[in-house]
Design an enzyme around this catalytic site. Structure first.
Site, PDB file in Angstrom:
ATOM      1  N   ASP A 189      -2.685  -7.384   5.034  1.00  0.00           N
ATOM      2  CA  ASP A 189      -3.045  -6.730   6.290  1.00  0.00           C
ATOM      3  C   ASP A 189      -3.934  -5.516   6.042  1.00  0.00           C
ATOM      4  OD1 ASP A 189      -0.911  -5.447   5.016  1.00  0.00           O
ATOM      5  OD2 ASP A 189      -0.173  -4.566   6.872  1.00  0.00           O
ATOM      6  N   GLU A 190      -4.721  -5.580   4.987  1.00  0.00           N
ATOM      7  CA  GLU A 190      -5.593  -4.467   4.607  1.00  0.00           C
ATOM      8  C   GLU A 190      -7.050  -4.821   4.893  1.00  0.00           C
ATOM      9  OE1 GLU A 190      -4.617  -2.151   1.020  1.00  0.00           O
ATOM     10  OE2 GLU A 190      -6.661  -2.618   0.379  1.00  0.00           O
TER      11      GLU A 190
END
Length: 212
Positions: free
Chosen positions: A117-118
């Site tokens: 989720d970066e």
């Protein structure tokens, strides 16, 4: 038509037919190569450029000698979405956030998904420009709850860290600085944190500021 002429015509027709047959596989090969090239530099889930493409873009920016900044965003509580609603819902959320980041205006040059989720932004300009881009990206990410296909609405927010290029600092080190600032923000230092090299010796995790 003489036998020789007929033979020549048949040979020419055979060559032409062979060329036409060869053209189809060649066209398919070119299409496959384009697809493979795209897949090698783009994320399957969001369609954004991936880590490889982002690093290549930062390397190009380094060679240009112009000022630029890196912004890293990590979604808050993303694991809960996966745990509660499933990985398909998590992928939908990532895709929606990716669309929001891809729509960021200039001076953002590139939005990418690095992993999990970066996400990351490459920003043209100095610390002020990078800070404003980081703030806008954080605001855009959390602008409205995201509706998923499972008739679930999820509020989303991100912890954001950023840094700017300086002579002698490699692409790898810049990513590490932005990552450090991002995790400082995630630990509660503030929604948007800047990595400050001046204080790195005494504050190895960087310092968080509201402004540049």
């Amino acid at each position: 038509m003489s036998p020789l002429t007929a033979l020549s015509a048949a040979a020419a027709a055979g060559v032409l037919a062979g060329l036409l047959l060869a053209a189809v596989p060649l066209w398919r090969l070119r299409r496959a190569l384009r697809t493979a090239r795209h897949q090698a530099h783009h994320d399957d889930t969001t369609g954004l450029p991936n880590r490889r493409a982002f690093i290549a873009a930062v390397d190009d920016a380094q060679r240009s000698g112009q000022a630029f900044g890196l912004v890293l965003l990590d979604l808050d509580k993303f694991k809960q979405v996966n745990d509660v609603h499933g990985h398909d819902a998590g992928n939908e959320l990532l895709t929606a956030v990716g669309h929001r980041l891809a729509g960021q205006p200039d001076p953002v040059r590139l939005a990418a998904r690095l992993s999990g989720d970066e996400f990351a932004l490459l920003v043209r300009g100095d610390a002020d420009a990078t800070y404003r881009a980081a703030q806008l990206a954080a605001t855009a990410t959390a602008a409205t709850p995201i509706a998923l296909q499972a008739e679930v609405t999820v509020a989303v927010a991100a912890s954001v860290g950023y840094t700017t290029n300086r002579p002698g600092v490699s692409t790898r080190d810049l990513l590490g600085e932005a990552d450090t600032a991002m995790y400082r923000a995630k630990r509660g230092a503030g929604p948007v944190c800047r990595y400050e090299p001046v204080t790195a010796a005494t504050e190895p995790h960087g310092r968080c500021r509201d402004r540049r």
